[in-house]
Design a protein around this motif. Structure first.
Motif, PDB file in Angstrom:
ATOM      1  N   SER A   1      14.556  19.808  34.141  1.00  0.00           N
ATOM      2  CA  SER A   1      13.175  20.110  34.503  1.00  0.00           C
ATOM      3  C   SER A   1      12.471  18.845  34.972  1.00  0.00           C
TER       4      SER A   1
ATOM      5  N   LYS B   1       5.131  28.683  23.816  1.00  0.00           N
ATOM      6  CA  LYS B   1       6.180  29.627  24.212  1.00  0.00           C
ATOM      7  C   LYS B   1       6.217  29.814  25.725  1.00  0.00           C
ATOM      8  N   LEU B   2       5.031  29.867  26.338  1.00  0.00           N
ATOM      9  CA  LEU B   2       4.973  30.015  27.790  1.00  0.00           C
ATOM     10  C   LEU B   2       5.558  28.796  28.497  1.00  0.00           C
TER      11      LEU B   2
ATOM     12  N   GLU C   1       9.401  23.035  18.334  1.00  0.00           N
ATOM     13  CA  GLU C   1      10.728  22.834  18.915  1.00  0.00           C
ATOM     14  C   GLU C   1      11.781  22.617  17.831  1.00  0.00           C
TER      15      GLU C   1
ATOM     16  N   LYS D   1       7.664  26.700  27.288  1.00  0.00           N
ATOM     17  CA  LYS D   1       9.099  26.642  27.009  1.00  0.00           C
ATOM     18  C   LYS D   1       9.867  27.489  28.018  1.00  0.00           C
ATOM     19  N   LYS D   2       9.361  28.686  28.305  1.00  0.00           N
ATOM     20  CA  LYS D   2       9.989  29.537  29.315  1.00  0.00           C
ATOM     21  C   LYS D   2       9.902  28.903  30.697  1.00  0.00           C
ATOM     22  N   ALA D   3       8.751  28.322  31.007  1.00  0.00           N
ATOM     23  CA  ALA D   3       8.586  27.672  32.300  1.00  0.00           C
ATOM     24  C   ALA D   3       9.528  26.485  32.442  1.00  0.00           C
ATOM     25  N   ASP D   4       9.722  25.736  31.347  1.00  0.00           N
ATOM     26  CA  ASP D   4      10.625  24.588  31.374  1.00  0.00           C
ATOM     27  C   ASP D   4      12.055  25.025  31.656  1.00  0.00           C
ATOM     28  N   GLU D   5      12.462  26.119  31.042  1.00  0.00           N
ATOM     29  CA  GLU D   5      13.815  26.636  31.292  1.00  0.00           C
ATOM     30  C   GLU D   5      13.954  27.108  32.735  1.00  0.00           C
ATOM     31  N   GLY D   6      12.920  27.741  33.276  1.00  0.00           N
ATOM     32  CA  GLY D   6      12.969  28.192  34.659  1.00  0.00           C
ATOM     33  C   GLY D   6      13.024  27.045  35.643  1.00  0.00           C
TER      34      GLY D   6
ATOM     35  N   THR E   1      16.417  25.588  35.735  1.00  0.00           N
ATOM     36  CA  THR E   1      17.390  26.448  36.421  1.00  0.00           C
ATOM     37  C   THR E   1      17.366  26.252  37.928  1.00  0.00           C
TER      38      THR E   1
END
Length: 265
Positions: free
Chosen positions: A110, A92-93, A183, A95-100, A103
Protein backbone atom coordinates in the motif's frame (compact mmCIF):
# COMPACT_ATOMS: atom_id res chain seq x y z
CA UNK A 1 -8.17 44.20 21.52
CA UNK A 2 -10.83 41.73 20.39
CA UNK A 3 -8.95 40.90 17.18
CA UNK A 4 -5.72 40.35 19.11
CA UNK A 5 -7.46 37.92 21.48
CA UNK A 6 -9.15 36.15 18.57
CA UNK A 7 -6.01 35.56 16.51
CA UNK A 8 -3.87 34.84 19.57
CA UNK A 9 -6.24 32.20 20.93
CA UNK A 10 -6.80 30.73 17.46
CA UNK A 11 -3.03 30.45 17.02
CA UNK A 12 -2.64 28.71 20.37
CA UNK A 13 -5.52 26.31 19.74
CA UNK A 14 -4.75 25.35 16.14
CA UNK A 15 -1.12 26.39 15.58
CA UNK A 16 0.40 22.94 16.28
CA UNK A 17 -2.33 21.17 14.30
CA UNK A 18 -1.87 23.54 11.34
CA UNK A 19 1.88 22.93 11.39
CA UNK A 20 1.33 19.17 11.39
CA UNK A 21 -1.10 19.38 8.49
CA UNK A 22 1.20 21.58 6.40
CA UNK A 23 4.37 19.58 7.11
CA UNK A 24 3.06 16.02 7.12
CA UNK A 25 -0.32 15.83 5.36
CA UNK A 26 -0.88 18.53 2.74
CA UNK A 27 1.70 17.23 0.26
CA UNK A 28 0.23 13.70 0.12
CA UNK A 29 -3.18 13.30 -1.62
CA UNK A 30 -4.02 10.04 0.17
CA UNK A 31 -3.35 11.60 3.55
CA UNK A 32 -5.61 14.53 2.69
CA UNK A 33 -8.39 12.10 1.80
CA UNK A 34 -7.93 10.24 5.11
CA UNK A 35 -7.98 13.59 6.94
CA UNK A 36 -11.26 14.73 5.36
CA UNK A 37 -12.94 11.34 5.75
CA UNK A 38 -11.93 11.18 9.42
CA UNK A 39 -13.54 14.57 10.05
CA UNK A 40 -16.74 13.26 8.47
CA UNK A 41 -16.80 10.23 10.78
CA UNK A 42 -16.36 12.49 13.81
CA UNK A 43 -19.20 14.73 12.64
CA UNK A 44 -21.53 11.76 12.35
CA UNK A 45 -20.68 10.71 15.91
CA UNK A 46 -21.37 14.26 17.11
CA UNK A 47 -24.72 14.28 15.30
CA UNK A 48 -25.83 11.07 17.00
CA UNK A 49 -24.63 12.25 20.43
CA UNK A 50 -26.44 15.57 20.01
CA UNK A 51 -29.62 13.75 19.01
CA UNK A 52 -29.49 11.52 22.10
CA UNK A 53 -28.84 14.49 24.39
CA UNK A 54 -31.60 16.56 22.74
CA UNK A 55 -34.18 13.79 23.19
CA UNK A 56 -33.16 13.18 26.81
CA UNK A 57 -33.46 16.88 27.66
CA UNK A 58 -36.92 17.18 26.12
CA UNK A 59 -38.13 14.08 27.94
CA UNK A 60 -36.92 15.37 31.31
CA UNK A 61 -37.94 18.14 33.68
CA UNK A 62 -36.25 21.32 32.40
CA UNK A 63 -36.85 23.12 35.70
CA UNK A 64 -34.63 20.69 37.59
CA UNK A 65 -31.15 22.26 37.36
CA UNK A 66 -29.38 19.30 38.97
CA UNK A 67 -31.02 16.89 36.53
CA UNK A 68 -30.05 19.04 33.57
CA UNK A 69 -26.44 19.16 34.76
CA UNK A 70 -26.49 15.38 35.07
CA UNK A 71 -27.87 15.06 31.55
CA UNK A 72 -25.06 17.30 30.30
CA UNK A 73 -22.50 14.95 31.85
CA UNK A 74 -24.41 12.00 30.40
CA UNK A 75 -24.34 13.63 26.96
CA UNK A 76 -20.58 14.20 27.19
CA UNK A 77 -20.00 10.55 28.14
CA UNK A 78 -22.22 9.33 25.29
CA UNK A 79 -20.37 11.61 22.89
CA UNK A 80 -17.00 10.17 23.95
CA UNK A 81 -18.22 6.59 23.56
CA UNK A 82 -19.68 7.33 20.13
CA UNK A 83 -16.46 9.03 19.02
CA UNK A 84 -14.46 5.95 19.98
CA UNK A 85 -17.01 3.67 18.32
CA UNK A 86 -16.70 5.66 15.09
CA UNK A 87 -12.92 5.64 15.44
CA UNK A 88 -13.13 1.85 15.46
CA UNK A 89 -15.45 1.89 12.44
CA UNK A 90 -13.00 4.17 10.65
CA UNK A 91 -10.18 1.75 11.49
CA UNK A 92 -12.10 -1.10 9.88
CA UNK A 93 -12.78 1.00 6.80
CA UNK A 94 -9.13 2.06 6.45
CA UNK A 95 -8.02 -1.53 6.98
CA UNK A 96 -10.15 -2.61 4.01
CA UNK A 97 -8.90 0.32 1.96
CA UNK A 98 -5.29 -0.58 2.83
CA UNK A 99 -5.81 -4.13 1.60
CA UNK A 100 -7.39 -2.85 -1.61
CA UNK A 101 -4.55 -0.40 -2.28
CA UNK A 102 -2.02 -3.18 -1.73
CA UNK A 103 -3.86 -5.39 -4.21
CA UNK A 104 -3.83 -2.89 -7.06
CA UNK A 105 -0.30 -1.55 -6.47
CA UNK A 106 2.55 -2.76 -8.67
CA UNK A 107 4.81 -3.92 -5.82
CA UNK A 108 2.01 -5.40 -3.71
CA UNK A 109 2.36 -2.79 -0.96
CA UNK A 110 0.00 0.00 0.00
CA UNK A 111 1.28 3.53 -0.77
CA UNK A 112 0.29 4.60 2.76
CA UNK A 113 0.97 2.57 5.88
CA UNK A 114 -1.57 1.82 8.59
CA UNK A 115 0.46 3.83 11.10
CA UNK A 116 0.35 6.85 8.83
CA UNK A 117 -3.41 6.47 8.47
CA UNK A 118 -3.72 6.16 12.25
CA UNK A 119 -1.82 9.41 12.75
CA UNK A 120 -3.78 11.31 10.09
CA UNK A 121 -7.15 10.00 11.28
CA UNK A 122 -6.34 10.98 14.86
CA UNK A 123 -5.30 14.43 13.67
CA UNK A 124 -8.55 14.81 11.74
CA UNK A 125 -10.61 13.84 14.81
CA UNK A 126 -8.65 16.35 16.86
CA UNK A 127 -8.96 19.25 14.44
CA UNK A 128 -12.70 18.93 13.88
CA UNK A 129 -13.27 18.36 17.60
CA UNK A 130 -11.25 21.48 18.41
CA UNK A 131 -13.14 23.55 15.86
CA UNK A 132 -16.53 22.65 17.34
CA UNK A 133 -15.36 23.09 20.93
CA UNK A 134 -13.79 26.54 20.59
CA UNK A 135 -15.51 28.22 17.63
CA UNK A 136 -18.16 29.91 19.81
CA UNK A 137 -15.51 31.02 22.28
CA UNK A 138 -13.46 32.60 19.50
CA UNK A 139 -16.59 34.29 18.15
CA UNK A 140 -17.32 35.84 21.55
CA UNK A 141 -13.72 37.00 21.91
CA UNK A 142 -14.30 39.56 19.17
CA UNK A 143 -16.56 41.48 21.55
CA UNK A 144 -18.40 43.47 22.63
CA UNK A 145 -17.74 42.99 26.33
CA UNK A 146 -14.85 42.30 28.67
CA UNK A 147 -14.30 38.93 30.32
CA UNK A 148 -13.99 39.19 34.10
CA UNK A 149 -15.77 42.50 34.53
CA UNK A 150 -18.34 40.82 36.82
CA UNK A 151 -15.76 38.96 38.88
CA UNK A 152 -15.28 35.97 36.54
CA UNK A 153 -11.85 34.69 35.53
CA UNK A 154 -10.13 36.94 32.95
CA UNK A 155 -8.26 33.89 31.65
CA UNK A 156 -11.31 32.26 30.07
CA UNK A 157 -10.27 32.71 26.44
CA UNK A 158 -6.63 31.74 26.75
CA UNK A 159 -7.48 28.76 28.96
CA UNK A 160 -10.03 27.56 26.40
CA UNK A 161 -7.38 27.89 23.69
CA UNK A 162 -4.85 25.79 25.62
CA UNK A 163 -7.50 23.18 26.43
CA UNK A 164 -8.38 22.95 22.75
CA UNK A 165 -4.74 22.55 21.76
CA UNK A 166 -4.34 19.74 24.30
CA UNK A 167 -7.46 17.95 23.09
CA UNK A 168 -6.35 18.18 19.45
CA UNK A 169 -3.01 16.60 20.35
CA UNK A 170 -4.71 14.01 22.54
CA UNK A 171 -6.94 12.90 19.68
CA UNK A 172 -3.86 12.56 17.47
CA UNK A 173 -2.10 10.40 20.06
CA UNK A 174 -5.23 8.40 20.78
CA UNK A 175 -5.57 7.63 17.08
CA UNK A 176 -2.06 6.15 16.91
CA UNK A 177 -2.51 4.03 20.04
CA UNK A 178 -6.07 3.00 19.16
CA UNK A 179 -5.22 1.74 15.68
CA UNK A 180 -2.19 -0.16 16.94
CA UNK A 181 -4.29 -1.75 19.69
CA UNK A 182 -6.95 -2.79 17.16
CA UNK A 183 -4.31 -4.23 14.83
CA UNK A 184 -2.59 -6.23 17.59
CA UNK A 185 -5.81 -7.01 19.52
CA UNK A 186 -4.62 -5.33 22.70
CA UNK A 187 -7.97 -4.74 24.33
CA UNK A 188 -6.50 -3.25 27.49
CA UNK A 189 -4.98 -0.47 25.37
CA UNK A 190 -8.38 0.21 23.87
CA UNK A 191 -9.82 0.41 27.36
CA UNK A 192 -7.13 2.87 28.44
CA UNK A 193 -7.79 5.08 25.42
CA UNK A 194 -11.53 5.20 26.11
CA UNK A 195 -10.97 5.75 29.84
CA UNK A 196 -8.47 8.57 29.27
CA UNK A 197 -10.86 10.19 26.80
CA UNK A 198 -13.67 10.02 29.37
CA UNK A 199 -11.34 11.43 32.03
CA UNK A 200 -10.21 14.33 29.82
CA UNK A 201 -13.82 15.23 29.03
CA UNK A 202 -14.85 14.90 32.65
CA UNK A 203 -12.07 17.20 33.84
CA UNK A 204 -13.49 20.04 31.75
CA UNK A 205 -16.54 20.08 34.04
CA UNK A 206 -14.25 21.42 36.78
CA UNK A 207 -13.97 24.73 34.93
CA UNK A 208 -13.66 27.58 35.89
CA UNK A 209 -11.34 25.90 38.40
CA UNK A 210 -8.71 25.86 35.67
CA UNK A 211 -5.85 24.56 37.82
CA UNK A 212 -7.78 21.35 38.40
CA UNK A 213 -8.56 20.78 34.71
CA UNK A 214 -5.79 22.30 32.62
CA UNK A 215 -2.80 20.87 34.53
CA UNK A 216 -4.02 17.23 34.61
CA UNK A 217 -5.04 17.38 30.95
CA UNK A 218 -1.59 18.61 29.90
CA UNK A 219 0.07 15.92 32.03
CA UNK A 220 -2.18 13.39 30.30
CA UNK A 221 -1.23 14.86 26.92
CA UNK A 222 2.48 14.47 27.65
CA UNK A 223 2.09 10.89 28.87
CA UNK A 224 -0.17 9.90 25.97
CA UNK A 225 2.23 11.52 23.51
CA UNK A 226 5.12 9.43 24.86
CA UNK A 227 2.91 6.34 24.69
CA UNK A 228 2.02 7.05 21.06
CA UNK A 229 5.67 7.79 20.23
CA UNK A 230 6.89 4.42 21.49
CA UNK A 231 3.86 2.67 19.97
CA UNK A 232 4.82 4.07 16.57
CA UNK A 233 8.33 2.61 16.92
CA UNK A 234 10.13 5.53 18.52
CA UNK A 235 12.96 5.23 21.06
CA UNK A 236 15.07 7.37 23.36
CA UNK A 237 17.90 7.05 20.86
CA UNK A 238 15.77 8.71 18.21
CA UNK A 239 14.95 11.56 20.61
CA UNK A 240 18.62 12.13 21.40
CA UNK A 241 19.52 12.08 17.70
CA UNK A 242 16.76 14.58 16.95
CA UNK A 243 17.79 16.95 19.74
CA UNK A 244 21.49 16.74 18.87
CA UNK A 245 20.79 17.30 15.13
CA UNK A 246 23.52 14.82 14.24
CA UNK A 247 23.48 12.55 11.23
CA UNK A 248 24.91 9.06 11.23
CA UNK A 249 28.05 8.54 9.20
CA UNK A 250 27.48 6.42 6.17
CA UNK A 251 29.76 3.47 6.86
CA UNK A 252 28.63 1.48 3.88
CA UNK A 253 31.33 0.45 1.45
CA UNK A 254 30.59 0.73 -2.24
CA UNK A 255 31.74 -2.34 -4.20
CA UNK A 256 32.73 -1.78 -7.78
CA UNK A 257 33.06 -4.53 -10.34
CA UNK A 258 36.56 -5.26 -11.62
CA UNK A 259 35.21 -5.75 -15.09
CA UNK A 260 35.61 -2.79 -17.34
CA UNK A 261 33.88 -1.93 -20.55
CA UNK A 262 36.31 -2.48 -23.44
CA UNK A 263 37.54 0.71 -25.03
CA UNK A 264 36.27 1.55 -28.44
CA UNK A 265 38.80 1.72 -31.26
Amino acid sequence: MGAAIFFGCAGIAFGPALALVVLTVAAEPLRVIVLVAGAFFWLVSLLLASLIWFISVHLSDREDAKLQHGLLIFGAAVSVLLQEAFRFAYFKLLKKADEGLATISEDGRSPISLRQMAYVSGLSFGIISGVFSVINVLSDSMGPGIVGIHGDSPYYFITSAFLTMALVLLHTFWGVVFFDACEKRRYWCLGLVVASHLLASGLTFLNPWYEASLVPIFIMTLCTGLWAFFTAGGSFRNIIKCLSCKQEDDSRVLMYSALQVPLED
